[in-house]
Scaffold this active site. Structure first.
Site, PDB file in Angstrom:
ATOM      1  N   ASP A 110     -32.927 -34.999  -4.875  1.00 10.11           N
ATOM      2  CA  ASP A 110     -31.458 -34.845  -4.880  1.00 10.11           C
ATOM      3  C   ASP A 110     -30.784 -34.579  -3.533  1.00 10.11           C
ATOM      4  O   ASP A 110     -29.958 -35.357  -3.047  1.00 10.11           O
ATOM      5  CB  ASP A 110     -31.043 -33.774  -5.909  1.00 10.11           C
ATOM      6  CG  ASP A 110     -31.879 -32.495  -5.877  1.00 10.11           C
ATOM      7  OD1 ASP A 110     -32.715 -32.354  -4.974  1.00 10.11           O
ATOM      8  OD2 ASP A 110     -31.695 -31.632  -6.765  1.00 10.11           O
ATOM      9  N   GLU A 159     -35.842 -23.401   0.577  1.00  5.82           N
ATOM     10  CA  GLU A 159     -34.996 -22.382  -0.058  1.00  5.82           C
ATOM     11  C   GLU A 159     -34.381 -21.445   0.983  1.00  5.82           C
ATOM     12  O   GLU A 159     -33.233 -21.039   0.869  1.00  5.82           O
ATOM     13  CB  GLU A 159     -35.803 -21.566  -1.088  1.00  5.82           C
ATOM     14  CG  GLU A 159     -36.303 -22.388  -2.272  1.00  5.82           C
ATOM     15  CD  GLU A 159     -35.183 -22.869  -3.205  1.00  5.82           C
ATOM     16  OE1 GLU A 159     -34.025 -22.454  -3.020  1.00  5.82           O
ATOM     17  OE2 GLU A 159     -35.479 -23.681  -4.106  1.00  5.82           O
ATOM     18  N   GLU A 181     -24.548 -27.722 -11.044  1.00  7.85           N
ATOM     19  CA  GLU A 181     -24.251 -29.119 -10.682  1.00  7.85           C
ATOM     20  C   GLU A 181     -23.193 -29.794 -11.552  1.00  7.85           C
ATOM     21  O   GLU A 181     -22.393 -30.591 -11.054  1.00  7.85           O
ATOM     22  CB  GLU A 181     -25.546 -29.951 -10.688  1.00  7.85           C
ATOM     23  CG  GLU A 181     -26.489 -29.679  -9.517  1.00  7.85           C
ATOM     24  CD  GLU A 181     -27.315 -28.409  -9.639  1.00  7.85           C
ATOM     25  OE1 GLU A 181     -27.204 -27.710 -10.681  1.00  7.85           O
ATOM     26  OE2 GLU A 181     -28.072 -28.101  -8.699  1.00  7.85           O
ATOM     27  N   ARG A 187     -30.308 -21.387   1.245  1.00 11.26           N
ATOM     28  CA  ARG A 187     -29.656 -20.157   0.774  1.00 11.26           C
ATOM     29  C   ARG A 187     -29.329 -19.234   1.934  1.00 11.26           C
ATOM     30  O   ARG A 187     -28.204 -18.766   2.067  1.00 11.26           O
ATOM     31  CB  ARG A 187     -30.548 -19.421  -0.232  1.00 11.26           C
ATOM     32  CG  ARG A 187     -30.869 -20.261  -1.447  1.00 11.26           C
ATOM     33  CD  ARG A 187     -31.508 -19.441  -2.551  1.00 11.26           C
ATOM     34  NE  ARG A 187     -32.207 -20.300  -3.485  1.00 11.26           N
ATOM     35  CZ  ARG A 187     -32.328 -20.058  -4.783  1.00 11.26           C
ATOM     36  NH1 ARG A 187     -31.810 -18.990  -5.321  1.00 11.26           N
ATOM     37  NH2 ARG A 187     -32.995 -20.887  -5.568  1.00 11.26           N
TER      38      ARG A 187
HETATM   39  C1  DMJ Z   1     -29.547 -24.987  -5.668  1.00  8.75           C
HETATM   40  O1  DMJ Z   1     -30.403 -24.095  -5.061  1.00  8.75           O
HETATM   41  C2  DMJ Z   1     -29.235 -26.138  -4.770  1.00  8.75           C
HETATM   42  O2  DMJ Z   1     -28.086 -26.761  -5.239  1.00  8.75           O
HETATM   43  C3  DMJ Z   1     -30.362 -27.141  -4.668  1.00  8.75           C
HETATM   44  O3  DMJ Z   1     -30.009 -28.290  -3.941  1.00  8.75           O
HETATM   45  C4  DMJ Z   1     -30.878 -27.560  -6.021  1.00  8.75           C
HETATM   46  N1  DMJ Z   1     -30.261 -26.869  -7.076  1.00  8.75           N
HETATM   47  C5  DMJ Z   1     -30.100 -25.444  -7.004  1.00  8.75           C
HETATM   48  C6  DMJ Z   1     -29.187 -24.992  -8.118  1.00  8.75           C
HETATM   49  O4  DMJ Z   1     -29.360 -25.688  -9.288  1.00  8.75           O
END
Ligand code: DMJ
Length: 451
Positions: A244, A117, A360, A121
């Site tokens: 993902d 995270e 998404e 971020r």
């Molecule tokens: C985000 O923090 C990023 O896109 C991450 O890869 C997974 N999804 C969340 C938002 O849904």
């Protein structure tokens, strides 16, 4: 007569220039109105943050209080929001966020943070902020943070532990997953570019490829792996949660840095994902869940996180699959009147009914619109952002939904609402020149990084 003809020709040209004729169903004036609504929403959410949670990581939009992830603040919201403000032309808000970041953001703290995270971020946000503003202070922060994240990769396999102490480097939690192991290529590649220290990219690449080399004979990976032993602890394979962005970064490392190994690895996985997971039902195409060893279906679940894959497929040129997946994504949204976190696409039952303001689905609309120019994606995007701005609005900002079936709210406004949801929606309705996808690649938190 001649005068009338001239007037007709001129008004025709004016209409054409404004797009009122070109995009019959979607005139430029409608796009502009949607953009204005998004900017107003962004300002409303930021005003809530400023009034009730200034200096905290995030606003709690119902109780009107501030929230920190780790006891101290790392300014998640201002960092995640900064480049969105710049792209939306919100100069005043960009300045406020920057001033706050420069005066308070400090990574020399005896706190354990979640590597993934903090990377997507904060590190991604700060690097992007540097590239957009040219302010050296951002680069200093990024290099400092990068150095503090590296010790997490000191495991026997080179795959990182999930948590790292920013001051001591002490790391823990070996039960990780492909997403939390393989989502560093873009940010660490940028650190290598700016520090001229190859360690960063090499470390990120080694970690991702330690996952790749443990793929099954079916070329699939599982959901949980032990980074000490390299042993899979959960062999269920899917494209959403916990995997993902591992796929996403393999493809995007190719786009951003031209890394052919990464492109090949993406192609290997993508072939298998389509072979074993792609499932066609009446409401659309979905990627189901399978066991990585047998390739057999384990669960016909699909959700908000899975929706990103249509965008990656569109980017990589597989438009026809992307279009069909997006049909499923849109069904998931409209059928439940806001998408649930997860549902069973074979019988439409909801497994997790929450909607935490995720981006998404709109993200995939954005990519599909960029590559197809088909108005259908504008119509989808308009519906989705309209639903969000209407149903999630509170006095202080926008709140996540606890249950999409009852539209009950919950006291959280994730920083990715600024970084991704509002940004992708805004870009969907903006001229391409505002952000040229030939020149930038988005990290997984939608922070644009220059090629
Ligand atoms: C985000 O923090 C990023 O896109 C991450 O890869 C997974 N999804 C969340 C938002 O849904």
């Amino acid at each position: 007569m001649f005068k009338k003809l001239i007037i007709l020709v001129i008004s025709g040209l004016l209409l054409l220039a404004s797009g009122e004729i070109q995009g019959q169903s979607f005139p430029v004036s409608r796009k502009k109105a949607i953009r204005n609504n998004i900017v107003n929403a962004c300002r409303h959410a930021w005003n809530g943050y400023k009034t009730y949670s200034w200096g905290y990581d995030a606003l709690k939009p119902i109780s009107k209080t501030g929230h920190n992830w780790y006891g101290v603040s790392f300014l998640m919201t201002p960092v995640d929001a900064y480049d969105t403000f710049i792209l939306m032309g919100m100069k005043k808000e960009a300045k406020e966020a920057k001033t706050l970041i420069f005066s308070r953001l400090n990574f020399d703290v005896d706190k354990e943070v979640q590597l993934f995270e903090i990377n997507i971020r904060l590190l991604g946000g700060i690097i992007s902020a540097y590239e957009l503003s040219g302010e050296k202070e951002f680069l200093k922060l990024a290099l400092d943070l990068g150095k503090r994240l590296l010790p997490a990769f000191n495991s026997p396999t080179g795959m990182p532990y999930r948590f790292v102490n920013l001051r001591t480097g002490k790391s823990r939690d070996a039960q990780s997953n492909p997403a939390e192991i393989g989502t560093y290529l873009l940010e660490f590649g940028k650190l290598t570019e700016y520090s001229r220290d190859s360690t960063y990219y090499k470390t990120a690449k080694k970690a991702a490829f330690e996952v790749f080399r443990r793929r099954s004979d079916n070329d699939l990976v599982g959901t949980v792996i032990d980074v000490n032993t390299g042993e899979w602890k959960n062999t269920e394979s899917q494209i959403g949660a916990r995997i993902d962005s591992y796929y996403e970064y393999l493809y995007k490392a190719w786009l951003l840095f031209g890394d052919k190994d990464c492109k090949e690895a993406w192609e290997v996985h993508n072939r298998s994902i389509k072979k074993f997971m792609l499932t066609k039902v009446a409401s659309g195409w979905y990627f189901t869940r399978v066991d990585m060893l047998s390739g057999k279906e384990t669960n016909s679940l699909y959700g908000a996180l899975d929706a990103f894959y249509a965008g990656i497929l569109a980017l990589s040129g597989d438009i026809s699959t992307a279009r069909n997946i997006q049909a499923g994504n849109y069904y998931m949204w409209t059928h439940f009147n806001l998408e649930p976190e997860e549902f069973n696409f074979r019988n439409d039952s909801v497994l997790y009914p929450d909607y935490p303001l995720r981006p998404e689905n709109i993200e995939s609309c954005f990519y599909l619109y960029r590559v197809t120019k088909n108005d259908e994606y504008l119509i989808m995007g308009e519906r989705m952002i309209g639903d969000i701005l209407e149903k999630c609005r509170t006095e202080a900002g926008y709140a996540a939904i606890k249950d999409v079936r009852k539209l009950t709210l919950t006291d959280s406004m994730e920083s990715f609402f600024f970084a991704e949801t509002l940004k992708y929606a805004y870009l969907l309705f903006s001229p391409e020149s505002l952000l040229d996808l030939r020149k930038v690649v988005f990290n997984t938190e939608a922070h644009p990084l220059k090629k």
